[in-house]
Design an enzyme around this catalytic site. Structure first.
Site, PDB file in Angstrom:
ATOM      1  N   CYS A   2       0.799  -1.187  -0.007  1.00 55.67           N
ATOM      2  CA  CYS A   2       0.029  -0.169  -0.048  1.00 55.67           C
ATOM      3  C   CYS A   2       0.788   1.255   0.021  1.00 55.67           C
ATOM      4  CB  CYS A   2      -0.892  -0.024   1.150  1.00 55.67           C
ATOM      5  SG  CYS A   2      -2.083  -1.245   1.273  1.00 55.67           S
ATOM      6  N   ARG A  27       6.208  -0.565  -4.148  1.00 57.95           N
ATOM      7  CA  ARG A  27       5.752  -1.302  -2.849  1.00 57.95           C
ATOM      8  C   ARG A  27       4.723  -2.270  -2.967  1.00 57.95           C
ATOM      9  NH1 ARG A  27       6.768   2.192   1.439  1.00 57.95           N
ATOM     10  NH2 ARG A  27       4.814   1.736   2.628  1.00 57.95           N
ATOM     11  N   TRP A  75      -2.613  -3.003  -1.525  1.00 59.34           N
ATOM     12  CA  TRP A  75      -2.100  -4.351  -1.556  1.00 59.34           C
ATOM     13  C   TRP A  75      -3.336  -5.143  -0.897  1.00 59.34           C
ATOM     14  CZ3 TRP A  75      -0.338  -8.159   1.470  1.00 59.34           C
ATOM     15  CH2 TRP A  75       0.500  -9.267   1.254  1.00 59.34           C
ATOM     16  N   ASN A 101      -3.311   2.499   4.799  1.00 55.59           N
ATOM     17  CA  ASN A 101      -2.209   1.442   4.594  1.00 55.59           C
ATOM     18  C   ASN A 101      -2.113   0.743   6.154  1.00 55.59           C
ATOM     19  OD1 ASN A 101      -0.099  -0.063   4.438  1.00 55.59           O
ATOM     20  ND2 ASN A 101       1.449   1.785   4.114  1.00 55.59           N
ATOM     21  N   GLY A 102      -2.323  -0.493   6.343  1.00 52.11           N
ATOM     22  CA  GLY A 102      -2.366  -1.227   7.195  1.00 52.11           C
ATOM     23  C   GLY A 102      -3.206  -1.905   7.739  1.00 52.11           C
ATOM     24  N   GLU A 481      19.023 -18.221  -0.339  1.00 52.26           N
ATOM     25  CA  GLU A 481      18.918 -16.725  -1.300  1.00 52.26           C
ATOM     26  C   GLU A 481      18.587 -16.912  -2.580  1.00 52.26           C
ATOM     27  OE1 GLU A 481      17.890 -14.072  -0.204  1.00 52.26           O
ATOM     28  OE2 GLU A 481      18.256 -12.576  -1.992  1.00 52.26           O
ATOM     29  N   LYS A 485      15.402 -15.862  -4.612  1.00 49.35           N
ATOM     30  CA  LYS A 485      15.188 -14.932  -5.770  1.00 49.35           C
ATOM     31  C   LYS A 485      14.485 -15.787  -6.839  1.00 49.35           C
ATOM     32  CE  LYS A 485      16.157 -12.216  -4.555  1.00 49.35           C
ATOM     33  NZ  LYS A 485      16.314 -11.404  -3.213  1.00 49.35           N
ATOM     34  N   GLU A 488      10.713 -16.364  -6.324  1.00 49.97           N
ATOM     35  CA  GLU A 488       9.835 -14.914  -6.127  1.00 49.97           C
ATOM     36  C   GLU A 488       9.476 -14.203  -7.383  1.00 49.97           C
ATOM     37  OE1 GLU A 488      11.019 -12.085  -3.423  1.00 49.97           O
ATOM     38  OE2 GLU A 488      13.408 -12.446  -4.034  1.00 49.97           O
ATOM     39  N   HIS A 504      16.707 -36.911   3.625  1.00 50.15           N
ATOM     40  CA  HIS A 504      16.210 -36.999   4.717  1.00 50.15           C
ATOM     41  C   HIS A 504      14.303 -36.804   4.335  1.00 50.15           C
ATOM     42  CE1 HIS A 504      19.008 -38.022   7.442  1.00 50.15           C
ATOM     43  NE2 HIS A 504      19.765 -37.004   7.134  1.00 50.15           N
ATOM     44  N   LYS A 603       7.085  -4.629  -1.609  1.00 45.58           N
ATOM     45  CA  LYS A 603       8.635  -4.335  -1.169  1.00 45.58           C
ATOM     46  C   LYS A 603       8.780  -4.057   0.312  1.00 45.58           C
ATOM     47  CE  LYS A 603      12.917  -2.922  -1.995  1.00 45.58           C
ATOM     48  NZ  LYS A 603      13.562  -4.298  -2.152  1.00 45.58           N
TER      49      LYS A 603
END
Ligand code: F6R
Length: 608
Positions: A2, A27, A75, A101-102, A481, A485, A488, A504, A603
């Site tokens: 947002c 964002r 969002w 926003n929130g 990482e 990357k 996503e 395992h 973001k």
């Protein structure tokens, strides 16, 4: 996550709001809208989709004329991303227009209360509760209404409100979601983040939690929740607007990958002096460092991967026990934190809700807090005892790259500083490590030159359904990482495993042709990882080995080999991550994905 913008002045608000929203696109959002105070009161235009869709709608339905307005990118949290749930929302028969926003945690009970009073809800959002609640408390005094709303809601918010009978003001407030006020000349601005106002002003007020801003075109007044006036220092932005623009690259992610030599240099050079680590921002004395019980590292996502790497390095060099927690787990697991423990908080945005809550949890238990943060003066930075800034500049692509690299390097610096205070490394070793760290930017440059090779590699694997990453120790942290990357931004299913753990259970997913990235740069663990490479190879995996340039022992088992320059084991992550970022970028591009704004992601994750 947002974005909020606001404008009050003498210029047409719509273009300024749209421009500001574009600067906040990074964002993450799935609908957008603006509200402008014109001759006939406040008019709204909003739509699901991108800002371009909003511009199209404004074009078709008629521009909103007026010099006061608010805007929002949403969002979705409560309710689908559609036109109705998009912000702004109206409250009280249209008297109030509001963006938020929130998350309002007690929205259901408030909604029931408001419905009983006759308020009619049209959306599925928690935000609409705020709009009606504001109306409920509003009797001509906007400050009083805002204060009452803030005292009644639980949760997080940054909010901005237009009121029909106050054509000359915007009232805004924040708690646990960022909000800044841009100070102009006979005009003022509001935004979730600085890039949205930077074209117009470099001077801002950074609102703190539970603060209210009352904007008129020629004045800004700030208040606490009890309506005592607050006087804040003006924050002057020193970086350039170009830093937040693409600068000739096709994507922000590509630009930010390419900026890593500079980022690492800028992060390290002020903190390495004459072969010694000097972290001026760290107020801990040698004595305090010696007495640290446990280092708790908390972070989310990629920043958590940095934490995983930091643990290996701090424990190896400084022999101080470290625990690494996902911030979202730490905050609710009632962690055992003792007064001589420290908590290292890692966050690019400095606004991540879970990380902020974890910081507060550690503080409340008496731990000293050190944050590694990129966004200057963000909430986490402001609330930490010490803050060490990563010098990455604005990071716009949703998937982090340069901030990750900078965070890693701050972790090395801290590990060396701790080891030195404890007398565990001598001057010579410190000097060697410092010299090697200062070589990193050049070595990263070399890795960036592998762009074409990595593009070709991505072409080969672009149609994969699953990709696995394995590694041990620091290589495991980088596998995590690399995997994140890739998944996503390319939406390919991927998992990272500690190489010894794969057998395992997860090894049952390896089929002929499954790509497995084997990160094997840690010389002391190479033989062990080689064993795991053979295990997946025997099951038909296509192995892509990522190794130091002097190692050839994996070559005969690998289908592809990526070689990275050799440096001390503990610094290797700074190098190994680079080809993995570039590979992920080309995989995403090859699959036609929106590299900079992957679906469903934001973001700055300001909700928990
Ligand atoms: C992944 C990514 C995220 C962030 C995470 C924490 O590429 O960017 O996983 O690392 O959301 O964000 P910050 O660092 O802002 O706290």
């Amino acid at each position: 996550m947002c974005g909020i913008v606001g404008y009050i002045g003498d210029n047409s608000a719509s273009p300024i709001l749209i421009d500001g929203l574009k600067k906040l696109e990074y964002r993450g959002y799935d609908s957008a809208g603006i509200a402008v105070y014109g001759d006939d009161g406040v008019k709204i235009c909003k739509t699901k989709g991108r800002i371009a869709d909003l511009e199209g709608k404004l074009e078709n339905e008629g521009k909103l004329e007026g010099c006061v307005g608010i805007g929002h990118t949403r969002w979705a949290t409560h309710g689908a991303p559609d036109d109705i749930n998009a912000h702004p929302h109206k409250g009280g028969n249209g008297r109030i227009t509001l963006v938020h926003n929130g998350i309002i945690e007690n929205y259901i009970e408030l909604k029931i209360m408001l419905e009983q009073k006759g308020y009619v809800f049209v959306s599925q959002t928690d935000t609409e509760v705020l709009a009606h609640l504001f109306d409920f408390f509003y009797d001509g005094d906007s400050l009083k209404a805002m204060s009452k709303v803030m005292k009644m809601v639980r949760g997080s918010y940054a909010t901005a409100v237009l009121i029909e009978d106050k054509p000359d003001e915007i009232i805004a407030a924040r708690k646990d979601s960022p909000l800044i006020v841009g100070i102009g000349d006979n005009e003022n601005f509001l935004a979730s983040d600085i890039p949205a106002v930077l074209k117009y002003t470099r001077d801002c007020y950074l609102l703190d939690d539970n603060q209210i801003a009352l904007l008129k075109k020629d004045s800004i007044k700030l208040y606490d929740i009890d309506l005592n006036e607050v006087h804040k220092d003006v924050y002057h932005v020193t970086w350039d607007v170009e830093a937040a623009e693409k600068g000739g690259y096709d994507h922000f992610m590509k630009k930010e990958i390419a900026e890593q030599p500079k980022t690492v240099r800028d992060t390290l050079s002020p903190r390495i002096k004459d072969g010694k680590v000097v972290i001026d921002e760290l107020s801990l004395t040698d004595e305090q460092i010696k007495n640290i019980g446990t280092v708790h590292i908390v972070a989310c996502g990629s920043a958590w991967h940095v934490g995983m790497a930091a643990r290996y390095v701090i424990e190896k060099l400084a022999k101080t026990p470290c625990e690494v927690d996902l911030a979202s787990e730490f905050r609710y697991r009632n962690p055992i934190v003792r007064p001589n423990d420290i908590c290292i908080v890692i966050s690019q945005s400095g606004e991540t809700a879970d990380t902020l809550a974890a910081l507060r949890e550690a503080k409340s238990k008496g731990a000293r807090t050190i944050s590694i943060v990129n966004v200057v003066a963000s909430t986490i930075a402001r609330e930490s005892d010490d803050v060490i800034y990563t010098m990455a500049g604005p990071e716009i692509a949703v998937a982090t790259t340069k901030a990750f690299s900078a965070q890693l390097n701050v972790a090395y610096l801290l590990a060396i500083r701790f080891a030195k205070a404890k007398g565990l490394i001598g001057e010579n070793y410190e000097k060697t490590l410092c010299e090697e760290m200062l070589e990193l930017p050049e070595l990263i440059e070399k890795l960036l030159e592998m762009d074409d090779d990595l593009k070709a590699l991505a072409k080969k694997y672009v149609n994969s359904e699953h990709v696995f990453f394995i590694g041990r120790g620091l290589d495991y942290a980088i596998s995590l990482e690399g995997s994140l990357k890739l998944k996503e931004i390319s939406y390919i299913h991927s998992e990272a495993y500690a190489a010894g753990e794969l057998k395992h259970g997860t090894i049952s997913l390896i089929e002929p042709g499954t790509p497995v990235f084997a990160v094997a740069t840690q010389s002391d663990l190479l033989e062990k990882t080689l064993g795991n490479i053979k295990e997946v190879k025997a099951r038909g995996a296509k192995v892509i080995a990522l190794v130091g340039e002097k190692h050839s022992s994996v070559d005969e088992f690998a289908d592809d080999v990526i070689r990275v320059p050799e440096i001390s084991n503990i610094l290797m992550p700074s190098l190994t991550v680079i080809p993995l970022q570039i590979f992920a970028y080309y995989m995403a591009l090859g699959r036609g994905c929106d590299v900079d704004k992957p679906r469903n992601l934001a973001k700055s994750v300001t909700v928990e």
